[in-house]
Enzyme design. Structure first.
Site, PDB file in Angstrom:
ATOM      1  N   ARG A  42       0.771  -1.142  -0.002  1.00  0.00           N
ATOM      2  CA  ARG A  42      -0.180  -0.208  -0.085  1.00  0.00           C
ATOM      3  C   ARG A  42       0.756   1.326  -0.096  1.00  0.00           C
ATOM      4  O   ARG A  42       0.318   2.511   0.088  1.00  0.00           O
ATOM      5  CB  ARG A  42      -1.058   0.018   1.179  1.00  0.00           C
ATOM      6  CG  ARG A  42      -0.454   0.110   2.489  1.00  0.00           C
ATOM      7  CD  ARG A  42      -1.567  -0.047   3.498  1.00  0.00           C
ATOM      8  NE  ARG A  42      -2.531   0.873   3.369  1.00  0.00           N
ATOM      9  CZ  ARG A  42      -3.910   0.727   3.242  1.00  0.00           C
ATOM     10  NH1 ARG A  42      -4.075  -0.526   3.574  1.00  0.00           N
ATOM     11  NH2 ARG A  42      -4.687   1.427   3.139  1.00  0.00           N
TER      12      ARG A  42
ATOM     13  N   ARG B 203     -24.078   4.430  -1.068  1.00  0.00           N
ATOM     14  CA  ARG B 203     -24.422   3.193  -0.350  1.00  0.00           C
ATOM     15  C   ARG B 203     -25.188   3.156   0.754  1.00  0.00           C
ATOM     16  O   ARG B 203     -25.099   4.035   1.574  1.00  0.00           O
ATOM     17  CB  ARG B 203     -23.031   2.321   0.101  1.00  0.00           C
ATOM     18  CG  ARG B 203     -22.376   1.651  -1.005  1.00  0.00           C
ATOM     19  CD  ARG B 203     -21.290   0.677  -0.589  1.00  0.00           C
ATOM     20  NE  ARG B 203     -20.286   1.401   0.274  1.00  0.00           N
ATOM     21  CZ  ARG B 203     -18.958   0.842   0.093  1.00  0.00           C
ATOM     22  NH1 ARG B 203     -18.504   0.131  -0.573  1.00  0.00           N
ATOM     23  NH2 ARG B 203     -18.030   1.400   1.122  1.00  0.00           N
TER      24      ARG B 203
END
Length: 216
Positions: free
Chosen positions: A88, A127
């Site tokens: 990452r 969402r």
């Protein structure tokens, strides 16, 4: 085949990783799964990670790298793997290169899922989750419930999670741009990056990715 999957939050990495890993016959190794497995099994690395997380701190790179190394050494990963969420940042990418080099291996591709920032915000901020069962997920645009604010499955109340708010999503994108996006340039210098559009239906994106990956 050894692949790293990258892309901003909301790009559908988890969904694509599962489909691609199945199609390629390799394990899907996600950072989230690594943490959960190590913590639930009470491994030394899991204990270290939990201590940092319980204190509200980020888990250091060396702990994450250690977990990834252990997982990639498992028998099912001998012929390849798909990494999702690791590396990452550039220091983790460098550590991964060193790990693979030690074993006489290398990455075959870094698959970059490209999504416009406004689309990321639209996907995540839209969402709505059922309070009774978080597996029941709806969307104000893409998957509307029959009755506004009500779960089609159980009738529970639909709500927006705090980390799905537009402000939070934009902050997550800032973190992605500053910490994770630089690994794309790092891997471009090695000629490994394959960029595809992550717009469209899930199967369309999977087909695009399969077509763009190098042949073993």
């Amino acid at each position: 085949m050894r692949i790293v999957l990258v892309g901003p939050p909301g790009a559908g990495k988890g969904t694509q990783a599962a489909f691609l890993a199945k199609n390629l016959g390799i394990p899907h190794i996600s950072t989230g799964d690594l943490f959960r497995a190590n913590i639930s099994q009470g491994t030394e690395l899991g204990k270290q990670a939990k201590a940092y997380m319980d204190a509200g701190n980020l888990v250091p790179d060396e702990v994450t790298i250690g977990m990834a190394k252990d997982r990639m050494e498992q028998p099912d990963a001998v012929n390849g793997f798909l990494l999702d969420g690791f590396p990452r940042n550039v220091s983790q990418a460098e550590a991964l290169d060193e790990m693979l080099k030690t074993e006489g291996m290398k990455l075959d591709a870094v698959l970059d899922l490209e999504v416009p920032e406004d689309e990321v915000v639209k996907r995540i901020a839209g969402r709505r989750i059922c309070r009774n069962d978080s597996a029941h997920v709806f969307h104000v645009t893409y998957k509307q419930p029959k009755s506004e604010g009500v779960c089609d499955v159980c009738g529970g109340e639909l709500y927006q999670r705090d980390d799905d708010s537009e402000d939070t999503v934009r902050k997550r994108l800032e973190v992605y741009h500053s910490q994770t996006e630089p690994i794309i340039d790092y891997y471009k210098s090695q000629g490994l990056v394959v960029t595809i559009s992550a717009l469209g239906k899930v199967e369309e994106v999977t087909g695009r990715a399969m077509g763009a990956l190098p042949r073993p």
